[in-house]
Design an enzyme around this catalytic site. Structure first.
Site, PDB file in Angstrom:
ATOM      1  N   PRO A  31       4.893  -6.408  -1.240  1.00 51.69           N
ATOM      2  CA  PRO A  31       3.866  -5.494  -0.732  1.00 51.69           C
ATOM      3  C   PRO A  31       4.461  -4.370   0.116  1.00 51.69           C
ATOM      4  O   PRO A  31       3.808  -3.358   0.349  1.00 51.69           O
ATOM      5  CB  PRO A  31       2.937  -6.395   0.093  1.00 51.69           C
ATOM      6  N   GLU A  61       7.349 -15.881   2.605  1.00 49.35           N
ATOM      7  CA  GLU A  61       7.382 -14.609   3.338  1.00 49.35           C
ATOM      8  C   GLU A  61       8.356 -13.600   2.727  1.00 49.35           C
ATOM      9  O   GLU A  61       8.501 -12.492   3.222  1.00 49.35           O
ATOM     10  CB  GLU A  61       7.753 -14.836   4.806  1.00 49.35           C
ATOM     11  N   ARG A  98       4.361  -1.461 -22.916  1.00 50.81           N
ATOM     12  CA  ARG A  98       3.545  -0.637 -23.820  1.00 50.81           C
ATOM     13  C   ARG A  98       4.083   0.786 -23.979  1.00 50.81           C
ATOM     14  O   ARG A  98       3.641   1.518 -24.857  1.00 50.81           O
ATOM     15  CB  ARG A  98       2.068  -0.653 -23.414  1.00 50.81           C
ATOM     16  N   ASP A 121      -3.269   8.462 -21.943  1.00 49.21           N
ATOM     17  CA  ASP A 121      -3.512   7.582 -20.797  1.00 49.21           C
ATOM     18  C   ASP A 121      -3.842   8.378 -19.546  1.00 49.21           C
ATOM     19  O   ASP A 121      -3.259   9.435 -19.310  1.00 49.21           O
ATOM     20  CB  ASP A 121      -2.245   6.779 -20.446  1.00 49.21           C
TER      21      ASP A 121
HETATM   22  N1  ADE Z   1       3.927  -9.769  -3.607  1.00 53.33           N
HETATM   23  C1  ADE Z   1       2.874 -10.019  -2.792  1.00 53.33           C
HETATM   24  N2  ADE Z   1       2.024  -8.994  -2.772  1.00 53.33           N
HETATM   25  C2  ADE Z   1       2.536  -8.041  -3.598  1.00 53.33           C
HETATM   26  C3  ADE Z   1       2.128  -6.743  -3.984  1.00 53.33           C
HETATM   27  N3  ADE Z   1       1.003  -6.177  -3.514  1.00 53.33           N
HETATM   28  N4  ADE Z   1       2.903  -6.058  -4.840  1.00 53.33           N
HETATM   29  C4  ADE Z   1       4.044  -6.595  -5.306  1.00 53.33           C
HETATM   30  N5  ADE Z   1       4.480  -7.819  -4.975  1.00 53.33           N
HETATM   31  C5  ADE Z   1       3.744  -8.536  -4.127  1.00 53.33           C
END
Ligand code: ADE
Length: 274
Positions: free
Chosen positions: A92, A119, A161, A176
């Site tokens: 994230p 984590e 793709r 797209d």
């Molecule tokens: N792992 C946990 N959340 C994630 C996200 N939003 N994007 C990529 N990998 C992740």
């Protein structure tokens, strides 16, 4: 393209056997290899995590199994070409995954994925890998998943793709949303199929007209309206040079005009008449 994935849940990636990606594999366009991270542990409990230095909640993935798994992948390249994969680390806290990044990754011959649980992975694994191969840390959106496997599925599908031969002509990705070109930064509008009338709802008449010019213009207007409704933030990325006089007229009808001083399209503020 070759794709390696290291994970503690290889079964999580079973969807890679299905549909578009599954077919691309069966046709030899994609060579996907899954690796169980626990195969690279050396203790009886097959431990892959430990508590974080500095304290805090959760567990961190230990460096040794990851290093062993990644070494195995790199070493499998074969002596001759000395090629290395591009390592994709879903997190994230990574760079946002976009169509442009999918295009970039689709141009690489070999991707390796390191989806974390807990984590995250001990930072030294990524720093050490970056000395040997290109590393891209990628987020698929501003939310937190329980692990990176779902992100791998997302990224692999978006990349696969785009590979030559994976999509037939009939399902080409030229139009797209987000693809470079005339549809850049535009969301696609509604689509319809038979019957022409369903539960008293007719298909928009223009689509039955057989007039391809008119249909293309209608679709583009629908895309403008959809984008304004769902993603008004995209408006200021629209390119003036990609708009013809019909587009400008349609946009004016939607309250959008070209603002010469700022060099951007702008929406007329709500409640303000021209
Ligand atoms: N792992 C946990 N959340 C994630 C996200 N939003 N994007 C990529 N990998 C992740």
């Amino acid at each position: 393209m070759r794709i390696d994935v290291v994970t503690i849940f290889p079964e999580y990636l079973e969807p890679l056997n299905v549909s578009l990606v599954g077919k691309a594999r069966a046709r030899g366009l994609l060579d996907v290899r899954l690796h169980g991270l626990r195969e690279h542990t050396s203790d009886v409990h097959r431990t892959v995590d430990d508590s974080p230095y500095g304290g805090g909640p959760g567990m961190v993935m230990k460096p040794e199994p990851w290093a062993a798994a990644l070494d195995g992948i790199v070493d499998s390249a074969g002596e001759a070409d000395g090629e290395v994969p591009t390592l994709v680390v879903p997190t994230p806290s990574g760079r946002p995954f976009t169509q442009a990044l999918a295009q970039e990754l689709a141009g690489r011959p070999w991707l390796a994925f390191a989806p974390a649980r807990y984590e995250g992975i001990d930072r030294r694994v990524i720093d050490a890998a970056a000395e040997r191969m290109p590393v891209v840390e990628v987020s698929i959106g501003d939310y937190v998943l329980a692990g990176g496997e779902v992100a791998v599925l997302v990224i692999v599908e978006a990349v696969a793709r785009l590979l030559p031969g994976v999509l037939g002509n009939a399902e080409s990705h030229q139009d797209d949303s987000f693809a470079p070109g005339r549809m850049a930064d535009l969301l696609e509008g509604p689509v319809y199929t038979k019957p022409a009338e369903w539960r008293d709802r007719p298909v928009p008449e223009v689509l039955l007209s057989g007039n391809h010019g008119l249909i293309a213009r209608w679709r583009r207007e629908q895309a403008f309206a959809r984008t304004l409704a769902m993603r008004p933030d995209l408006v200021e990325r629209w390119d003036r040079a990609a708009m013809d006089k019909h587009d400008l007229k349609a946009l004016a009808g939607l309250g959008v005009h070209w603002d010469e001083p700022s060099g951007r399209f702008r929406r007329r503020p709500i409640g303000v008449e021209e």
